[in-house]
Scaffold this motif. Sequence first.
Motif, mmCIF file in Angstrom:
data_model
loop_
_atom_site.group_PDB
_atom_site.id
_atom_site.type_symbol
_atom_site.label_atom_id
_atom_site.label_comp_id
_atom_site.label_asym_id
_atom_site.label_seq_id
_atom_site.Cartn_x
_atom_site.Cartn_y
_atom_site.Cartn_z
ATOM 1 N N SER A 214 40.093 -18.828 58.316
ATOM 2 C CA SER A 214 38.787 -19.613 59.114
ATOM 3 C C SER A 214 37.956 -19.858 59.556
ATOM 4 O O SER A 214 36.991 -20.142 59.188
ATOM 5 C CB SER A 214 39.179 -19.105 60.797
ATOM 6 O OG SER A 214 39.199 -19.019 61.796
ATOM 7 N N ASP A 215 38.520 -21.290 60.006
ATOM 8 C CA ASP A 215 37.436 -22.132 60.485
ATOM 9 C C ASP A 215 36.386 -21.897 61.543
ATOM 10 O O ASP A 215 35.179 -22.696 62.043
ATOM 11 C CB ASP A 215 37.625 -23.828 60.366
ATOM 12 C CG ASP A 215 37.773 -24.206 59.058
ATOM 13 O OD1 ASP A 215 36.912 -23.543 58.092
ATOM 14 O OD2 ASP A 215 37.789 -25.521 58.919
ATOM 15 N N GLU A 216 37.018 -21.239 62.265
ATOM 16 C CA GLU A 216 36.228 -20.766 63.906
ATOM 17 C C GLU A 216 35.420 -20.185 63.621
ATOM 18 O O GLU A 216 35.008 -19.169 62.629
ATOM 19 C CB GLU A 216 37.487 -19.146 64.351
ATOM 20 C CG GLU A 216 36.976 -19.248 66.039
ATOM 21 C CD GLU A 216 38.120 -18.498 66.844
ATOM 22 O OE1 GLU A 216 37.710 -18.274 67.419
ATOM 23 O OE2 GLU A 216 39.020 -17.861 65.725
ATOM 24 N N ILE A 217 34.309 -19.927 64.721
ATOM 25 C CA ILE A 217 32.763 -19.394 64.685
ATOM 26 C C ILE A 217 33.050 -18.526 66.035
ATOM 27 O O ILE A 217 33.368 -18.772 66.615
ATOM 28 C CB ILE A 217 31.951 -20.746 64.659
ATOM 29 C CG1 ILE A 217 31.605 -21.806 63.777
ATOM 30 C CG2 ILE A 217 30.410 -19.912 64.848
ATOM 31 C CD1 ILE A 217 30.480 -22.869 64.057
ATOM 32 N N HIS A 218 32.627 -17.800 65.832
ATOM 33 C CA HIS A 218 32.843 -16.330 66.321
ATOM 34 C C HIS A 218 31.128 -16.523 67.101
ATOM 35 O O HIS A 218 30.897 -15.386 66.648
ATOM 36 C CB HIS A 218 33.207 -14.809 65.436
ATOM 37 C CG HIS A 218 34.698 -14.995 65.092
ATOM 38 N ND1 HIS A 218 35.351 -15.774 65.399
ATOM 39 C CD2 HIS A 218 34.371 -15.463 64.003
ATOM 40 C CE1 HIS A 218 36.573 -14.991 64.799
ATOM 41 N NE2 HIS A 218 36.442 -15.389 63.647
ATOM 42 N N GLU A 219 31.310 -16.395 68.092
ATOM 43 C CA GLU A 219 29.706 -17.184 68.274
ATOM 44 C C GLU A 219 29.423 -16.167 69.729
ATOM 45 O O GLU A 219 30.397 -16.835 70.720
ATOM 46 C CB GLU A 219 29.639 -18.782 68.243
ATOM 47 C CG GLU A 219 27.625 -18.929 69.140
ATOM 48 C CD GLU A 219 27.704 -20.505 68.629
ATOM 49 O OE1 GLU A 219 27.861 -20.273 66.996
ATOM 50 O OE2 GLU A 219 28.091 -21.287 69.210
ATOM 51 N N ASP B 295 33.396 -11.973 62.074
ATOM 52 C CA ASP B 295 34.956 -11.987 62.762
ATOM 53 C C ASP B 295 34.917 -11.979 64.206
ATOM 54 O O ASP B 295 33.936 -11.549 64.884
ATOM 55 C CB ASP B 295 35.341 -11.160 61.699
ATOM 56 C CG ASP B 295 35.157 -9.700 61.597
ATOM 57 O OD1 ASP B 295 34.464 -9.377 63.072
ATOM 58 O OD2 ASP B 295 35.689 -8.727 61.376
ATOM 59 N N ALA B 296 36.417 -12.421 64.842
ATOM 60 C CA ALA B 296 36.894 -12.223 66.405
ATOM 61 C C ALA B 296 35.973 -10.165 66.819
ATOM 62 O O ALA B 296 35.771 -9.997 67.845
ATOM 63 C CB ALA B 296 37.886 -12.321 66.365
ATOM 64 N N ARG C 177 26.275 -15.326 66.156
ATOM 65 C CA ARG C 177 27.514 -15.684 65.505
ATOM 66 C C ARG C 177 27.556 -14.239 64.409
ATOM 67 O O ARG C 177 27.566 -13.764 63.701
ATOM 68 C CB ARG C 177 27.085 -16.713 64.239
ATOM 69 C CG ARG C 177 26.719 -18.423 64.710
ATOM 70 C CD ARG C 177 26.686 -19.469 64.498
ATOM 71 N NE ARG C 177 27.031 -20.627 64.648
ATOM 72 C CZ ARG C 177 26.693 -21.498 63.805
ATOM 73 N NH1 ARG C 177 26.945 -21.365 62.868
ATOM 74 N NH2 ARG C 177 26.641 -22.339 64.939
ATOM 75 N N LYS D 155 32.342 -9.849 66.604
ATOM 76 C CA LYS D 155 32.110 -10.280 68.233
ATOM 77 C C LYS D 155 32.602 -9.911 69.859
ATOM 78 O O LYS D 155 31.499 -9.840 70.377
ATOM 79 C CB LYS D 155 32.891 -12.258 68.609
ATOM 80 C CG LYS D 155 32.364 -13.061 70.104
ATOM 81 C CD LYS D 155 33.348 -14.605 70.037
ATOM 82 C CE LYS D 155 33.152 -14.825 70.786
ATOM 83 N NZ LYS D 155 34.262 -16.021 71.030
#
Length: 155
Positions: free
Chosen positions: A2-7, A121-122, A118, A125
Amino acid sequence: MSDEIHELSVSCLIAAPPEICWKVWTDLKDQWFCPKPWRAEVIEEDMRPGGRSAVQMFGPDGEETGPMEGVFLEVLPGRRVVTTDAFRAGWIPQTPFLTAIWDFAAQEDGTRFTATARHWDAEGKSRHQEMGFEAGWGEMMAQFKALCETSAAIA
């Protein structure tokens, strides 16, 4: 992958120039880095890429963390610091929790300061949110802002 950033992030406008905010960030971390009544103690900050970053926190009832140890990835004096706990000094891997990004942006009326965590992973976060990210980093941000503005008033 995934390209999602968990920020997670907090930001504020500080009525002080970036050079004062930078000095507070680098020289007075023990006074703002964790929510009171906890206190932080800087063990080492070798502010260069690959340099060691180690801070320990102490609670009012004798609690201790860590030390929280990692390395600097990027240091742009007065503008940005990036650290990670994915490694300790010597590029020795360790179980990662986050990469921290500290940004200082000059504005007409002071400095826009943004602190970002950051996560890998989810789950990381979510765990950080459950640990009280908003309250903890929000209090840290308020302490940092007050110290910067007090320092600017006496400069």
